[in-house]
Scaffold this motif. Structure first.
Motif, PDB file in Angstrom:
ATOM      1  N   GLU A   1      52.805  31.294  53.920  1.00  0.00           N
ATOM      2  CA  GLU A   1      53.429  29.953  53.831  1.00  0.00           C
ATOM      3  C   GLU A   1      52.640  29.115  52.833  1.00  0.00           C
ATOM      4  O   GLU A   1      51.429  28.971  52.981  1.00  0.00           O
ATOM      5  CB  GLU A   1      53.402  29.335  55.243  1.00  0.00           C
ATOM      6  CG  GLU A   1      53.697  27.858  55.340  1.00  0.00           C
ATOM      7  CD  GLU A   1      55.101  27.499  54.927  1.00  0.00           C
ATOM      8  OE1 GLU A   1      56.046  27.914  55.607  1.00  0.00           O
ATOM      9  OE2 GLU A   1      55.253  26.795  53.902  1.00  0.00           O
ATOM     10  N   ASP A   2      53.312  28.580  51.829  1.00  0.00           N
ATOM     11  CA  ASP A   2      52.588  27.846  50.783  1.00  0.00           C
ATOM     12  C   ASP A   2      52.414  26.360  51.089  1.00  0.00           C
ATOM     13  O   ASP A   2      51.608  25.692  50.429  1.00  0.00           O
ATOM     14  CB  ASP A   2      53.274  28.027  49.420  1.00  0.00           C
ATOM     15  CG  ASP A   2      54.619  27.345  49.363  1.00  0.00           C
ATOM     16  OD1 ASP A   2      55.460  27.636  50.239  1.00  0.00           O
ATOM     17  OD2 ASP A   2      54.837  26.516  48.458  1.00  0.00           O
ATOM     18  N   THR A   3      53.153  25.841  52.053  1.00  0.00           N
ATOM     19  CA  THR A   3      52.999  24.415  52.390  1.00  0.00           C
ATOM     20  C   THR A   3      51.941  24.280  53.482  1.00  0.00           C
ATOM     21  O   THR A   3      52.127  24.741  54.614  1.00  0.00           O
ATOM     22  CB  THR A   3      54.341  23.823  52.867  1.00  0.00           C
ATOM     23  OG1 THR A   3      55.291  23.988  51.815  1.00  0.00           O
ATOM     24  CG2 THR A   3      54.209  22.350  53.195  1.00  0.00           C
TER      25      THR A   3
ATOM     26  N   ASP B   1      57.617  32.657  54.830  1.00  0.00           N
ATOM     27  CA  ASP B   1      58.308  31.563  54.142  1.00  0.00           C
ATOM     28  C   ASP B   1      59.202  32.181  53.063  1.00  0.00           C
ATOM     29  O   ASP B   1      58.954  33.294  52.600  1.00  0.00           O
ATOM     30  CB  ASP B   1      57.243  30.647  53.511  1.00  0.00           C
ATOM     31  CG  ASP B   1      57.828  29.418  52.852  1.00  0.00           C
ATOM     32  OD1 ASP B   1      58.957  29.010  53.203  1.00  0.00           O
ATOM     33  OD2 ASP B   1      57.146  28.845  51.979  1.00  0.00           O
TER      34      ASP B   1
ATOM     35  N   GLN C   1      60.371  30.267  50.176  1.00  0.00           N
ATOM     36  CA  GLN C   1      60.135  29.654  48.869  1.00  0.00           C
ATOM     37  C   GLN C   1      58.642  29.501  48.639  1.00  0.00           C
ATOM     38  O   GLN C   1      57.989  28.687  49.278  1.00  0.00           O
ATOM     39  CB  GLN C   1      60.837  28.296  48.779  1.00  0.00           C
ATOM     40  CG  GLN C   1      62.335  28.427  48.921  1.00  0.00           C
ATOM     41  CD  GLN C   1      63.077  27.134  48.654  1.00  0.00           C
ATOM     42  OE1 GLN C   1      62.476  26.070  48.541  1.00  0.00           O
ATOM     43  NE2 GLN C   1      64.384  27.211  48.563  1.00  0.00           N
ATOM     44  N   MET C   2      58.154  30.316  47.707  1.00  0.00           N
ATOM     45  CA  MET C   2      56.739  30.260  47.343  1.00  0.00           C
ATOM     46  C   MET C   2      56.619  30.324  45.836  1.00  0.00           C
ATOM     47  O   MET C   2      57.518  30.829  45.160  1.00  0.00           O
ATOM     48  CB  MET C   2      55.984  31.412  48.019  1.00  0.00           C
ATOM     49  CG  MET C   2      55.865  31.210  49.525  1.00  0.00           C
ATOM     50  SD  MET C   2      55.217  32.654  50.367  1.00  0.00           S
ATOM     51  CE  MET C   2      56.642  33.731  50.332  1.00  0.00           C
TER      52      MET C   2
HETATM   53 MN    MN Z   1      57.469  27.278  50.696  1.00  0.00          MN
END
Ligand code: MN
Length: 133
Positions: free
Chosen positions: A19-21, A63, A65-66
């Protein structure tokens, strides 16, 4: 420590969060640590795939969207690799679109949870997807 008197189905399970957030990462981690899960984490898809290969987690939260790779591609790569193809993958995404859900299932995910997540049922949802995979 668990919210319920029952031992958590995730107790001792190794959960890889990709997860990038960072806020999401922190939230998921906090919830799952209350279930006594062991958390592994990556903020990029490629780093997450590498952790999956080397650490053999019990489940992966993905996730979609990364910055370096979309989750769909990451799922396809994990499913193509004999080292990781059996690991349950639960998509956790902001997209509630049916097409995205279908694509994720076609790529080989075991479960699909939409953000914002429901903290009180998040762990149980993950555990249920692990059992059906
Ligand atoms: Mn993301």
């Amino acid at each position: 420590m668990s919210f319920s008197a029952e031992p958590s189905p995730l107790a001792g399970k190794r959960v890889l969060i990709i997860e990038d957030t960072v806020e999401n990462l922190r939230l998921f981690r906090a919830i799952l640590q209350l279930e006594d899960a062991v958390i592994l984490q990556a903020e990029r898809a490629r780093a997450g795939i590498e952790l999956a290969r080397t650490q053999a987690p019990d489940v992966i939260l993905m996730d979609m969207q990364m910055p370096d790779m979309d989750g769909l591609t990451a799922i396809i790569l994990l499913r193509a690799d004999p080292t990781t193809r059996h690991i349950p993958i639960v998509v956790v995404t902001a997209s509630a679109m049916n097409e995205d859900r279908q694509r994720a299932h076609q790529a080989g995910c075991n479960g699909y949870i939409t953000k914002p997540i429901e903290p009180s049922s998040f762990a149980a949802q993950i555990a249920a997807f692990m059992q059906t995979s």
